[in-house]
Design a protein around this motif. Structure first.
Motif, PDB file in Angstrom:
ATOM      1  N   THR A   1       2.340  10.130   1.974  1.00 24.24           N
ATOM      2  CA  THR A   1       3.081  11.467   1.906  1.00 24.24           C
ATOM      3  C   THR A   1       4.533  11.505   2.355  1.00 24.24           C
ATOM      4  O   THR A   1       5.407  12.194   1.708  1.00 24.24           O
ATOM      5  N   LEU A   2       4.444  10.816   3.684  1.00 29.75           N
ATOM      6  CA  LEU A   2       6.036  10.517   4.205  1.00 29.75           C
ATOM      7  C   LEU A   2       6.712   9.930   2.915  1.00 29.75           C
ATOM      8  O   LEU A   2       8.093  10.241   2.789  1.00 29.75           O
ATOM      9  N   VAL A   3       6.330   8.731   2.417  1.00 31.39           N
ATOM     10  CA  VAL A   3       7.246   8.003   1.285  1.00 31.39           C
ATOM     11  C   VAL A   3       7.333   8.852  -0.093  1.00 31.39           C
ATOM     12  O   VAL A   3       8.513   9.027  -0.702  1.00 31.39           O
ATOM     13  N   TRP A   4       6.238   9.891  -0.193  1.00 30.28           N
ATOM     14  CA  TRP A   4       6.479  10.603  -1.414  1.00 30.28           C
ATOM     15  C   TRP A   4       7.396  11.805  -1.136  1.00 30.28           C
ATOM     16  O   TRP A   4       8.267  12.106  -2.201  1.00 30.28           O
TER      17      TRP A   4
ATOM     18  N   GLU B   1      -2.404   4.707  -8.632  1.00 31.71           N
ATOM     19  CA  GLU B   1      -2.576   3.391  -7.843  1.00 31.71           C
ATOM     20  C   GLU B   1      -2.500   3.858  -6.328  1.00 31.71           C
ATOM     21  O   GLU B   1      -3.328   3.248  -5.562  1.00 31.71           O
ATOM     22  N   THR B   2      -1.696   4.672  -5.917  1.00 29.55           N
ATOM     23  CA  THR B   2      -1.405   5.084  -4.643  1.00 29.55           C
ATOM     24  C   THR B   2      -2.979   5.686  -4.006  1.00 29.55           C
ATOM     25  O   THR B   2      -3.327   5.144  -3.018  1.00 29.55           O
TER      26      THR B   2
ATOM     27  N   ALA C   1       0.776  -1.142   0.001  1.00 24.98           N
ATOM     28  CA  ALA C   1      -0.147  -0.060   0.159  1.00 24.98           C
ATOM     29  C   ALA C   1       0.868   1.166  -0.040  1.00 24.98           C
ATOM     30  O   ALA C   1       0.469   2.268  -0.536  1.00 24.98           O
ATOM     31  N   TRP C   2       2.048   1.249   0.448  1.00 22.39           N
ATOM     32  CA  TRP C   2       2.881   2.346   0.640  1.00 22.39           C
ATOM     33  C   TRP C   2       4.019   2.441  -0.245  1.00 22.39           C
ATOM     34  O   TRP C   2       4.816   3.278  -0.438  1.00 22.39           O
ATOM     35  N   SER C   3       3.925   1.597  -1.543  1.00 22.82           N
ATOM     36  CA  SER C   3       5.040   1.470  -2.431  1.00 22.82           C
ATOM     37  C   SER C   3       4.455   1.534  -3.844  1.00 22.82           C
ATOM     38  O   SER C   3       5.367   1.151  -4.562  1.00 22.82           O
TER      39      SER C   3
ATOM     40  N   ALA D   1       8.442   2.575   2.598  1.00 27.08           N
ATOM     41  CA  ALA D   1       7.620   2.027   1.558  1.00 27.08           C
ATOM     42  C   ALA D   1       6.990   0.677   2.083  1.00 27.08           C
ATOM     43  O   ALA D   1       6.006   0.177   1.582  1.00 27.08           O
ATOM     44  N   SER D   2       7.636   0.008   3.062  1.00 27.68           N
ATOM     45  CA  SER D   2       7.261  -1.193   3.421  1.00 27.68           C
ATOM     46  C   SER D   2       6.371  -1.091   4.656  1.00 27.68           C
ATOM     47  O   SER D   2       5.813  -2.111   4.836  1.00 27.68           O
ATOM     48  N   GLY D   3       6.361   0.015   5.335  1.00 31.10           N
ATOM     49  CA  GLY D   3       5.694  -0.091   6.606  1.00 31.10           C
ATOM     50  C   GLY D   3       6.522  -0.330   7.632  1.00 31.10           C
ATOM     51  O   GLY D   3       5.876  -0.428   8.861  1.00 31.10           O
ATOM     52  N   LYS D   4       7.576  -0.997   7.559  1.00 31.65           N
ATOM     53  CA  LYS D   4       8.462  -1.132   8.834  1.00 31.65           C
ATOM     54  C   LYS D   4       8.500  -0.090   9.577  1.00 31.65           C
ATOM     55  O   LYS D   4       8.631  -0.032  10.754  1.00 31.65           O
ATOM     56  N   LEU D   5       8.761   1.390   8.861  1.00 29.20           N
ATOM     57  CA  LEU D   5       8.901   2.556   9.825  1.00 29.20           C
ATOM     58  C   LEU D   5       7.548   3.496   9.316  1.00 29.20           C
ATOM     59  O   LEU D   5       7.476   3.621   7.905  1.00 29.20           O
ATOM     60  N   LEU D   6       7.056   3.809  10.132  1.00 27.06           N
ATOM     61  CA  LEU D   6       5.541   4.623   9.973  1.00 27.06           C
ATOM     62  C   LEU D   6       5.582   5.900  10.442  1.00 27.06           C
ATOM     63  O   LEU D   6       6.777   6.215  10.960  1.00 27.06           O
ATOM     64  N   GLY D   7       4.991   6.761   9.729  1.00 30.00           N
ATOM     65  CA  GLY D   7       5.205   8.338  10.209  1.00 30.00           C
ATOM     66  C   GLY D   7       4.124   9.004   9.398  1.00 30.00           C
ATOM     67  O   GLY D   7       3.289   8.384   8.648  1.00 30.00           O
ATOM     68  N   GLY D   8       4.439  10.523   9.172  1.00 31.70           N
ATOM     69  CA  GLY D   8       3.577  11.377   8.901  1.00 31.70           C
ATOM     70  C   GLY D   8       3.946  12.512   8.409  1.00 31.70           C
ATOM     71  O   GLY D   8       5.247  12.487   7.924  1.00 31.70           O
ATOM     72  N   THR D   9       3.152  13.514   8.286  1.00 35.21           N
ATOM     73  CA  THR D   9       3.603  14.859   7.576  1.00 35.21           C
ATOM     74  C   THR D   9       3.384  15.969   8.465  1.00 35.21           C
ATOM     75  O   THR D   9       2.189  16.182   8.927  1.00 35.21           O
ATOM     76  N   GLY D  10       4.589  16.892   8.908  1.00 31.72           N
ATOM     77  CA  GLY D  10       3.955  18.045   9.613  1.00 31.72           C
ATOM     78  C   GLY D  10       4.008  19.161   8.855  1.00 31.72           C
ATOM     79  O   GLY D  10       4.634  20.264   9.262  1.00 31.72           O
TER      80      GLY D  10
END
Length: 379
Positions: free
Chosen positions: A93-96, A69-70, A60-62, A115-124
């Motif tokens: 958005t973080l991946v972007w 597709e995203t 989903a994140w890649s 991109a794999s979801g091993k590291l999660l996060g967001g956008t500030g």
């Protein structure tokens, strides 16, 4: 079957080959992982990190090589849970940001894990986005030091966070130059603190915190772009277009809810001014326009940028209108706390107020029109 960027209603998805598409894989996780806990996410008793990682496992994140597709994936999540669709936007958005950075060291260190979801996060970027249009002042300040920057300040709202998460944001150099730097912040840093926000109207399980920077060292391999503004211009259309997934997913479910009460209420609901067919037509039109714009996210023309902003504005208006109509179609049953119609109504307001909010989008269009007219006059 091959993966496509076609937006499809997840309830109708059937796997017809040995290799399910991205949307099919995401829909399966939404059914198994999100549907049972959507109410708890809304109420804030669960932050669905396990589901977010599972979504990462299925890709989903890649999918950012094809932004359509995203968006299709976020839309599919949004049919089940608006809060998780928002977190999906945060993660994507973080991946972007990372994917589009020219910092090779940063990409090597963080792209695969996010991109794999091993590291999660967001956008500030809520505060920076507002600051760029004269709504707020930029809240983070930084200074150059050996090997990176020192950053101070506070952001009141950053979502999809936790103690081991990261997010992208922007500070302004305190040397009077006005130069801005976009970077990744690590929530595990001992000089960065997370404070839970007060309870929200909806979507409380989104990992939303106030973030305090107390002389946080940002090494060069966490710098997305310096200066930041050319980079912001590059990624801004994708940033906004991915939000369409939240609105489109909510619209789809509103149409489904209104259709579901037809057998028992069609004889009286027919007197309501807005029918599910009206919103289904609007949805199809907006989906098509979203896919068209997502095909060229780096278009720098003024006409393209205005089309992106106008579409996002319509999505917020449509989400609120559709959720309102859904409540009226459901009647008393939709007024029950256990019914998702009232959750959709509350979620719809978030689509309209998340940065860039309805009022900011209208200001952006007005400012853009004035600037364009000025340029034309000067020519």
């Amino acid at each position: 079957m091959t993966t496509t960027a076609v937006l499809r209603k997840s309830d109708d998805i059937e796997v017809t080959g040995d290799t399910p598409s991205l949307v099919e894989r995401i829909a399966a996780v939404a059914r198994t992982d999100l549907s049972p806990i959507a109410l708890e996410i809304d109420e804030g008793t669960i932050y669905p990190d396990r589901a977010l990682r599972h979504l990462g496992d299925v890709g989903a994140w890649s999918a950012h090589a094809d932004l359509g597709e995203t968006i299709a994936g976020i839309t599919t999540i949004g049919e089940t849970c608006g809060a998780t669709a928002f977190m999906a936007w945060c993660q994507n958005t973080l991946v972007w940001y990372i994917l589009n950075s020219d910092n090779a060291a940063l990409k090597a260190k963080y792209l695969s894990d996010t991109a794999s979801g091993k590291l999660l996060g967001g956008t500030g970027l809520s505060n920076p986005m507002k600051s760029f249009f004269g709504i707020e002042k930029l809240k983070l300040k930084g200074r150059r030091t050996d090997g990176g920057y020192i950053v101070r300040g506070a952001l009141p709202w950053v979502s999809n966070l936790g103690p081991d998460h990261m997010f992208g944001t922007i500070f302004e150099l305190d040397d009077g130059s006005g130069e801005k730097v976009m970077f990744l912040a690590d929530c595990a840093d001992e000089n960065l603190s997370l404070t839970p926000c007060k309870p929200f109207l909806a979507m409380d399980g989104t990992g939303t915190y106030a973030v305090q920077f107390r002389d946080v060292f940002i090494p060069d391999d966490q710098v997305l772009a310096a200066p930041a503004m050319p980079f912001v211009k590059k990624i801004r259309a994708g940033f906004i277009l991915m939000q369409m997934g939240m609105g489109l997913g909510l619209l789809r479910d509103c149409v489904a809810i209104m259709d579901s009460v037809k057998p028992s209420l069609a004889h009286v609901n027919c007197f309501l001014p807005q029918q599910p067919e009206d919103f289904a037509g609007l949805l199809a039109k907006m989906e098509a326009e979203t896919m068209m714009l997502a095909a060229t996210p780096f278009d720098t023309s003024n006409a393209y940028w205005r089309s992106v902003v106008e579409l996002r504005l319509r999505a917020g208006d449509a989400a609120v209108a559709a959720a309102h109509a859904t409540m009226l179609h459901c009647g008393a049953r939709g007024y029950l706390k256990s019914h998702r119609a009232q959750r959709r109504l509350r979620e719809s307001y978030f689509v309209a107020i998340v940065t860039p909010a309805t009022k900011q989008l209208r200001k952006m269009l007005a400012d853009n029109a004035r600037e364009y007219q000025g340029d034309q006059g000067g020519a």
